[in-house]
Write an enzyme that holds these catalytic residues in place. Structure first.
Site, PDB file in Angstrom:
ATOM      1  N   HIS A 111       0.802  -1.225   0.000  1.00 56.04           N
ATOM      2  CA  HIS A 111       0.000   0.000   0.000  1.00 56.04           C
ATOM      3  C   HIS A 111       0.834   1.273   0.000  1.00 56.04           C
ATOM      4  O   HIS A 111       0.332   2.342   0.318  1.00 56.04           O
ATOM      5  CB  HIS A 111      -0.967  -0.001   1.197  1.00 56.04           C
ATOM      6  CG  HIS A 111      -2.059  -1.039   1.085  1.00 56.04           C
ATOM      7  ND1 HIS A 111      -2.872  -1.401   2.128  1.00 56.04           N
ATOM      8  CD2 HIS A 111      -2.455  -1.796   0.026  1.00 56.04           C
ATOM      9  CE1 HIS A 111      -3.740  -2.332   1.725  1.00 56.04           C
ATOM     10  NE2 HIS A 111      -3.491  -2.598   0.464  1.00 56.04           N
ATOM     11  N   CYS A 119       9.892  18.683 -12.205  1.00 61.90           N
ATOM     12  CA  CYS A 119       9.037  19.119 -13.320  1.00 61.90           C
ATOM     13  C   CYS A 119       7.970  20.136 -12.917  1.00 61.90           C
ATOM     14  O   CYS A 119       7.243  20.634 -13.776  1.00 61.90           O
ATOM     15  CB  CYS A 119       8.363  17.898 -13.970  1.00 61.90           C
ATOM     16  SG  CYS A 119       7.034  17.200 -12.985  1.00 61.90           S
ATOM     17  N   SER A 145      -7.474  -6.852   9.587  1.00 67.80           N
ATOM     18  CA  SER A 145      -8.891  -7.209   9.652  1.00 67.80           C
ATOM     19  C   SER A 145      -9.266  -8.160   8.521  1.00 67.80           C
ATOM     20  O   SER A 145     -10.353  -8.733   8.523  1.00 67.80           O
ATOM     21  CB  SER A 145      -9.756  -5.949   9.567  1.00 67.80           C
ATOM     22  OG  SER A 145      -9.451  -5.234   8.390  1.00 67.80           O
ATOM     23  N   ASN A 192      -4.130 -11.891  16.358  1.00 68.86           N
ATOM     24  CA  ASN A 192      -5.078 -10.776  16.320  1.00 68.86           C
ATOM     25  C   ASN A 192      -5.994 -10.901  17.530  1.00 68.86           C
ATOM     26  O   ASN A 192      -6.623 -11.937  17.711  1.00 68.86           O
ATOM     27  CB  ASN A 192      -5.899 -10.850  15.021  1.00 68.86           C
ATOM     28  CG  ASN A 192      -6.680  -9.578  14.754  1.00 68.86           C
ATOM     29  OD1 ASN A 192      -7.278  -9.012  15.653  1.00 68.86           O
ATOM     30  ND2 ASN A 192      -6.670  -9.153  13.504  1.00 68.86           N
TER      31      ASN A 192
HETATM   32  P1  OAD Z   1      -7.665  -2.566  10.197  1.00 66.28           P
HETATM   33  O1  OAD Z   1      -7.718  -1.330  11.035  1.00 66.28           O
HETATM   34  O2  OAD Z   1      -8.791  -2.837   9.287  1.00 66.28           O
HETATM   35  O3  OAD Z   1      -7.521  -3.829  11.158  1.00 66.28           O
HETATM   36  C1  OAD Z   1      -6.580  -3.842  12.200  1.00 66.28           C
HETATM   37  C2  OAD Z   1      -6.612  -5.211  12.831  1.00 66.28           C
HETATM   38  O4  OAD Z   1      -5.586  -5.255  13.815  1.00 66.28           O
HETATM   39  C3  OAD Z   1      -7.931  -5.550  13.549  1.00 66.28           C
HETATM   40  O5  OAD Z   1      -8.383  -6.825  13.108  1.00 66.28           O
HETATM   41  C4  OAD Z   1      -7.535  -5.563  15.036  1.00 66.28           C
HETATM   42  O6  OAD Z   1      -8.287  -6.539  15.765  1.00 66.28           O
HETATM   43  C5  OAD Z   1      -6.068  -5.923  14.948  1.00 66.28           C
HETATM   44  N1  OAD Z   1      -5.258  -5.464  16.099  1.00 66.28           N
HETATM   45  C6  OAD Z   1      -5.449  -4.403  16.894  1.00 66.28           C
HETATM   46  N2  OAD Z   1      -4.469  -4.327  17.813  1.00 66.28           N
HETATM   47  C7  OAD Z   1      -3.637  -5.369  17.591  1.00 66.28           C
HETATM   48  C8  OAD Z   1      -2.436  -5.842  18.202  1.00 66.28           C
HETATM   49  N3  OAD Z   1      -1.888  -5.211  19.223  1.00 66.28           N
HETATM   50  N4  OAD Z   1      -1.854  -6.959  17.699  1.00 66.28           N
HETATM   51  C9  OAD Z   1      -2.396  -7.611  16.646  1.00 66.28           C
HETATM   52  N5  OAD Z   1      -3.532  -7.209  16.035  1.00 66.28           N
HETATM   53  C10 OAD Z   1      -4.141  -6.113  16.488  1.00 66.28           C
HETATM   54  O7  OAD Z   1      -6.252  -2.547   9.423  1.00 66.28           O
HETATM   55  P2  OAD Z   1      -5.814  -3.346   8.116  1.00 66.28           P
HETATM   56  O8  OAD Z   1      -6.470  -4.671   8.038  1.00 66.28           O
HETATM   57  O9  OAD Z   1      -4.336  -3.302   8.069  1.00 66.28           O
HETATM   58  O10 OAD Z   1      -5.220   0.823   3.329  1.00 66.28           O
HETATM   59  O11 OAD Z   1      -6.395  -2.407   6.990  1.00 66.28           O
HETATM   60  C11 OAD Z   1      -6.134  -2.702   5.657  1.00 66.28           C
HETATM   61  C12 OAD Z   1      -6.028  -1.451   4.861  1.00 66.28           C
HETATM   62  O12 OAD Z   1      -7.203  -0.644   5.055  1.00 66.28           O
HETATM   63  C13 OAD Z   1      -4.900  -0.533   5.267  1.00 66.28           C
HETATM   64  O13 OAD Z   1      -3.674  -0.900   4.705  1.00 66.28           O
HETATM   65  C14 OAD Z   1      -5.353   0.789   4.761  1.00 66.28           C
HETATM   66  C15 OAD Z   1      -6.802   0.739   5.156  1.00 66.28           C
HETATM   67  O14 OAD Z   1      -7.653   1.522   4.371  1.00 66.28           O
HETATM   68  C16 OAD Z   1      -4.494   1.787   2.747  1.00 66.28           C
HETATM   69  O15 OAD Z   1      -3.917   2.646   3.373  1.00 66.28           O
HETATM   70  C17 OAD Z   1      -4.453   1.692   1.281  1.00 66.28           C
END
Ligand code: OAD
Length: 251
Positions: free
Chosen positions: A120, A150, A189, A213
């Protein structure tokens, strides 16, 4: 997290020739970087359509840049945690260990991973909207920064909703998902495609899946092991168990 499950994870890790760690925002939560969809997550407080689409940037680049300047300045105050250090040790200590991340915060690199597959983009990169120029670093680029090569407008170096992921990174990530023996899915997530499918692809190709998670995700339904705990202490515990089993392997 029990001793038995930690030992089992360590045994799988020690036995696998090709391992992938696939990380999301939860990986950095214990460093103080907000996630997206948790209670205090960014998408609970900010509208995706106002900040994270090409249309939003075309409509109001200064508003979008103001938000990214805020996120960039927050990054200057956070540090990788012990879980990042464990992953960095595994990557450096074993040619068959690969890291794929959705995170844009660069904390894996700061912990010592030189080669993360970043799906990302990066918050600490700005790129030109017209030429290949890129500006690396967290310095304040101003309200509506321009390319020094540019003169065109610079944009944040992250992937927005509706945009394609970097083709090389995406191809490599799915190759690894198809060929790994073990995938560790940490702090995501599992709802944003195409990254979310990496776990399904790995599982369907016969890999074992370990999820770390504290919450339940779609991936929890088919993970072989789900550590329902924060990633920092879980990774440290698995690493300690690995060292007891196979100190010579460095992981
Ligand atoms: P999310 O915010 O959707 O999910 C975060 C996950 O981390 C959740 O399932 C939580 O339960 C878990 N979590 C929280 N604390 C934690 C800990 N201490 N240890 C382990 N897990 C924990 O984030 P992403 O799935 O990464 O896109 O989101 C995916 C994408 O959506 C991101 O990359 C971003 C966003 O829009 C872009 O920036 C393009």
């Amino acid at each position: 997290m029990t001793t038995e499950t930690i030992e089992r994870a360590a045994a799988w890790l020690a036995a696998a020739r090709c391992v992938v760690a696939s990380t999301g925002a939860g990986m950095s939560a214990e460093s103080g970087v907000p996630t997206f969809r948790d209670e205090a997550g960014l998408w609970k407080n900010f509208n995706v359509d106002d900040y994270a689409t090409p249309q939003a940037f075309a409509r109001d680049p200064q508003k979008v840049w103001a938000w990214y300047r805020w996120r960039r300045s927050n990054l200057a105050n956070v540090q990788p945690h012990a879980g990042h250090a464990v992953i960095a040790d595994w990557v450096r200590g074993h040619a068959g260990f690969h890291l794929i991340t959705q995170n844009v915060d660069g904390l894996h690199e700061r912990a010592g991973v030189p080669s993360a597959i970043e799906l990302h983009g990066r918050l600490d990169v700005a790129r030109c909207t017209a030429c290949p120029a890129r500006v690396k670093g967290l310095s304040d680029l101003g309200e509506d920064p321009r390319c020094t090569q540019c003169g065109a407008r610079l944009r944040p170096g992250v992937v927005w909703f509706g945009e394609s992921l970097p083709a090389d990174a995406l191809q490599r990530a799915f190759e690894l998902a198809r060929s790994c023996e073990l995938m560790m899915v940490i702090g995501t997530s599992g709802t944003v495609q195409p990254a979310a499918s990496l776990a399904t692809v790995a599982k369907n190709a016969g890999a074992r899946l370990i999820e770390i998670n504290p919450g339940h995700t779609p991936i929890s339904n088919f993970a072989d092991l789900h550590f329902q705990s924060g990633c920092r202490d879980t990774l440290v515990a698995i690493d300690e168990a690995c060292r007891r089993h196979a100190p010579a392997m460095g992981r």
